[in-house]
Design an enzyme around this catalytic site. Structure first.
Site, PDB file in Angstrom:
ATOM      1  N   ALA A 154     -66.560-115.291  -6.946  1.00 17.59           N
ATOM      2  CA  ALA A 154     -66.780-116.429  -6.048  1.00 17.59           C
ATOM      3  C   ALA A 154     -68.265-116.717  -6.015  1.00 17.59           C
ATOM      4  O   ALA A 154     -69.086-115.832  -6.293  1.00 17.59           O
ATOM      5  CB  ALA A 154     -66.254-116.107  -4.650  1.00 17.59           C
ATOM      6  N   ASP A 155     -68.608-117.949  -5.653  1.00 16.81           N
ATOM      7  CA  ASP A 155     -70.018-118.331  -5.629  1.00 16.81           C
ATOM      8  C   ASP A 155     -70.337-119.195  -4.412  1.00 16.81           C
ATOM      9  O   ASP A 155     -70.786-120.332  -4.542  1.00 16.81           O
ATOM     10  CB  ASP A 155     -70.411-119.053  -6.921  1.00 16.81           C
ATOM     11  CG  ASP A 155     -69.630-120.336  -7.147  1.00 16.81           C
ATOM     12  OD1 ASP A 155     -68.648-120.595  -6.420  1.00 16.81           O
ATOM     13  OD2 ASP A 155     -70.021-121.105  -8.040  1.00 16.81           O
ATOM     14  N   PRO A 156     -70.165-118.647  -3.204  1.00 12.64           N
ATOM     15  CA  PRO A 156     -70.476-119.445  -2.017  1.00 12.64           C
ATOM     16  C   PRO A 156     -71.972-119.753  -1.923  1.00 12.64           C
ATOM     17  O   PRO A 156     -72.815-118.976  -2.378  1.00 12.64           O
ATOM     18  CB  PRO A 156     -70.028-118.557  -0.856  1.00 12.64           C
ATOM     19  CG  PRO A 156     -70.084-117.167  -1.394  1.00 12.64           C
ATOM     20  CD  PRO A 156     -69.740-117.285  -2.857  1.00 12.64           C
TER      21      PRO A 156
END
Length: 192
Positions: A154-156
């Site tokens: 994930a890449d918040p």
């Protein structure tokens, strides 16, 4: 000279199938988001919501969302999903092959790595533990559906502390800050 691994060739040439639609089990359900009707209107409305638009930057027009969803459904790189809780759609998610995404330029992606972005559509449903409850079930279902997948990433946005805390509580570990188009992101990984 850098040693050459037999995996280097594999990473460059192997190609995984489209991301699987996970079987989450009650009270959760994940299904493909349609590019028309109620699904399209819901995805469009949720992405217009300030708490989503601030970090996703996808407050696109309805015709743009219709086009994007249709492209995703026709291709094999991204699966747009509506995640339902007790039969009610509560989360919009995109599940994608990280090796075929810009994210692959930021870490040594493997062909079967899955990328995940998600947003709770209704502000009133945020901070209720939905994502924290969903994530372990979701990653388990993804690993089961794709036995070759060893990582979900994930890449918040680094400013989205709510998302980062939820991913951490859901089994993801922060790896590094990365620069993506339009944002400084936190690369997070959940391993099999």
């Amino acid at each position: 000279m850098k040693p050459v691994s037999h995996l280097d060739s594999y990473r460059r040439h192997a190609r995984a199938q489209a991301p699987p639609v996970p079987d989450l089990g009650a009270p959760w359900e994940a299904r493909l988001a349609r590019a028309d009707g109620h699904d399209l209107e819901l995805v469009h409305r949720w992405n217009q919501a300030p708490h989503v638009a601030a970090f996703w930057r996808r407050a696109w027009s309805l015709p743009e969302w219709e086009r994007r969803l249709a492209e995703q459904l026709e291709g094999d790189d991204v699966r747009p999903l509506l995640v339902c809780w007790h039969g009610r759609p509560v989360i919009y998610a995109e599940l994608y092959r990280a090796a075929r995404d810009a994210l692959a330029q930021c870490y040594p992606a493997r062909p079967h790595d899955l990328g995940l972005t998600l947003a709770v559509g209704e502000l009133a449903l945020t901070d209720r533990g939905l994502v924290r409850t969903l994530l372990p079930r979701l990653t388990d279902a993804l690993f089961e559906a794709d036995p070759h997948c060893t990582r979900v990433v994930a890449d918040p946005d680094v400013r989205n502390l709510r998302a980062i805390r939820s991913f951490e509580a859901g089994g993801f570990v922060a790896v590094d800050e990365i620069m993506l188009a339009g944002k400084l992101a936190l690369l997070m990984v959940c391993r099999r």
